[in-house]
Design a protein around this motif. Structure first.
Motif, PDB file in Angstrom:
ATOM      1  N   ILE A 104      -5.361  56.442  -4.234  1.00  0.00           N
ATOM      2  CA  ILE A 104      -3.945  56.076  -4.278  1.00  0.00           C
ATOM      3  C   ILE A 104      -3.573  55.564  -5.668  1.00  0.00           C
ATOM      4  O   ILE A 104      -2.546  55.946  -6.245  1.00  0.00           O
ATOM      5  CB  ILE A 104      -3.608  55.018  -3.211  1.00  0.00           C
ATOM      6  N   VAL A 110      -0.795  57.335  -8.013  1.00  0.00           N
ATOM      7  CA  VAL A 110       0.393  56.621  -8.486  1.00  0.00           C
ATOM      8  C   VAL A 110       0.418  56.585 -10.013  1.00  0.00           C
ATOM      9  O   VAL A 110       1.450  56.828 -10.639  1.00  0.00           O
ATOM     10  CB  VAL A 110       0.429  55.193  -7.913  1.00  0.00           C
ATOM     11  N   LEU A 127       6.875  59.584  -6.271  1.00  0.00           N
ATOM     12  CA  LEU A 127       5.690  59.791  -5.439  1.00  0.00           C
ATOM     13  C   LEU A 127       5.864  60.960  -4.482  1.00  0.00           C
ATOM     14  O   LEU A 127       4.887  61.618  -4.108  1.00  0.00           O
ATOM     15  CB  LEU A 127       5.359  58.521  -4.653  1.00  0.00           C
ATOM     16  N   LEU A 142      -0.034  63.122  -2.399  1.00  0.00           N
ATOM     17  CA  LEU A 142       0.630  62.307  -1.383  1.00  0.00           C
ATOM     18  C   LEU A 142       1.619  63.115  -0.548  1.00  0.00           C
ATOM     19  O   LEU A 142       2.496  62.547   0.099  1.00  0.00           O
ATOM     20  CB  LEU A 142       1.356  61.134  -2.055  1.00  0.00           C
ATOM     21  N   VAL A 195       1.815  62.046   3.064  1.00  0.00           N
ATOM     22  CA  VAL A 195       1.879  60.597   3.276  1.00  0.00           C
ATOM     23  C   VAL A 195       3.334  60.142   3.229  1.00  0.00           C
ATOM     24  O   VAL A 195       4.047  60.398   2.252  1.00  0.00           O
ATOM     25  CB  VAL A 195       1.065  59.846   2.200  1.00  0.00           C
ATOM     26  N   VAL A 226       6.107  57.540   2.645  1.00  0.00           N
ATOM     27  CA  VAL A 226       6.283  56.322   1.866  1.00  0.00           C
ATOM     28  C   VAL A 226       7.553  55.629   2.319  1.00  0.00           C
ATOM     29  O   VAL A 226       8.639  56.221   2.289  1.00  0.00           O
ATOM     30  CB  VAL A 226       6.350  56.626   0.352  1.00  0.00           C
ATOM     31  N   VAL A 239      -2.414  55.710   5.255  1.00  0.00           N
ATOM     32  CA  VAL A 239      -3.279  56.848   4.945  1.00  0.00           C
ATOM     33  C   VAL A 239      -4.446  56.885   5.926  1.00  0.00           C
ATOM     34  O   VAL A 239      -4.834  55.848   6.473  1.00  0.00           O
ATOM     35  CB  VAL A 239      -3.801  56.797   3.488  1.00  0.00           C
ATOM     36  N   ILE A 282      -1.155  50.409   3.380  1.00  0.00           N
ATOM     37  CA  ILE A 282      -1.160  50.070   1.955  1.00  0.00           C
ATOM     38  C   ILE A 282       0.234  49.637   1.519  1.00  0.00           C
ATOM     39  O   ILE A 282       1.220  50.319   1.802  1.00  0.00           O
ATOM     40  CB  ILE A 282      -1.614  51.266   1.105  1.00  0.00           C
ATOM     41  N   LEU A 340       2.391  48.807  -1.901  1.00  0.00           N
ATOM     42  CA  LEU A 340       2.433  48.896  -3.357  1.00  0.00           C
ATOM     43  C   LEU A 340       3.492  47.942  -3.869  1.00  0.00           C
ATOM     44  O   LEU A 340       4.639  47.953  -3.417  1.00  0.00           O
ATOM     45  CB  LEU A 340       2.791  50.320  -3.804  1.00  0.00           C
TER      46      LEU A 340
END
Length: 254
Positions: free
Chosen positions: A1, A5, A63, A69, A72, A74, A85, A91, A93
């Motif tokens: 990750i 990023v 992202l 990603l 995934v 967000v 994930v 997670i 950020l």
């Protein structure tokens, strides 16, 4: 990750702090949480309430273009981006200005006013992670058992105890009672949580007791952050301890 990023992000990342239960070594299967705090050169220390949300929206958009990603989701939250994930690893950020160290961060909180402390949680994650991760293996086992117990219960939104609350309860109990066996450690934690509305726990690892923000001393429960003298981890405005007390009183763990 972190790699994904960093590769697509337009920011000048100075360093990345890894925290949460994964970073602290206290995660349990099915309840694994990570905090990734990107310390970014050039971000202003002032006015975070104005630039955090626009920055998060911009990063979220970038992202969405990352091949790594693609599958995934967000989610934009108040002060972070959230993703899950491998179906179970949560997670968060966060993005923070760069500080020269712990004392520099606290000086900035004092400068901007104690009510601004929630905006600096990411900058203090390194110290919090160090405080928890350096605990003995027996203490971490107690932390994991408390998290397992929490996950077996049903909670109202404001009543669910955070990882931080449970970690600090375990550390405090081990420091005060030094139990011989694990069952006794958990029992002592339950006893403390039965009367959680009376709790007053302060630490002196990263700051002096007289550095605690005075209005917090009147709060109950009071479970101070060991790294932030302006934060009550169990502040009544954010955590209702009534269900914790009731469930702890009715628990026969072993």
């Amino acid at each position: 990750i972190v790699k994904a990023v960093s590769e697509v992000c337009f920011l000048n990342v100075h360093s990345v702090i890894r925290g949460g239960s994964i970073g602290r070594g206290t995660a349990i299967t099915g309840c694994e949480r990570a905090e990734l705090i990107f310390m970014v050169e050039g971000l202003p220390r002032q006015g975070q309430e104005k630039w955090v949300r626009p920055l998060l929206r911009s990063v979220k958009a970038v992202l969405s273009l990352s091949d790594a990603l693609q599958n995934v989701a967000v989610e934009l939250r108040d002060e972070s981006l959230h993703m899950v994930v491998q179906d179970c690893v949560s997670i968060n950020l966060k993005f923070s200005p760069v500080f020269e160290g712990h004392s520099d961060t606290l000086a900035e909180i004092e400068k901007q006013g104690p009510c601004s402390q929630r905006l600096f949680g990411g900058a203090l994650e390194r110290e919090m992670t160090q405080f928890v991760s350096k605990q003995r293996g027996q203490v971490k086992t107690t932390m994991r058992l408390l998290k397992w117990w929490r996950e077996e219960q049903e909670w109202s939104v404001m009543c669910r105890p955070s990882d931080e609350v449970l970690d600090l309860v375990a550390i405090y109990v081990w420091q005060r009672t030094n139990p011989v066996e694990q069952w006794k450690a958990v029992a002592n934690c339950m006893t403390l949580m039965c009367r959680f509305d009376e709790v007053r726990i302060v630490w002196t690892n990263y700051y002096r007791k007289d550095a605690i923000w005075k209005p917090l001393l009147a709060q109950r429960p009071l479970l101070m952050s060991p790294v932030n003298p302006y934060k009550n981890v169990a502040a009544p405005t954010e955590f209702d301890c009534s269900e914790l007390m009731a469930k702890a009183a009715s628990t026969h763990f072993f």
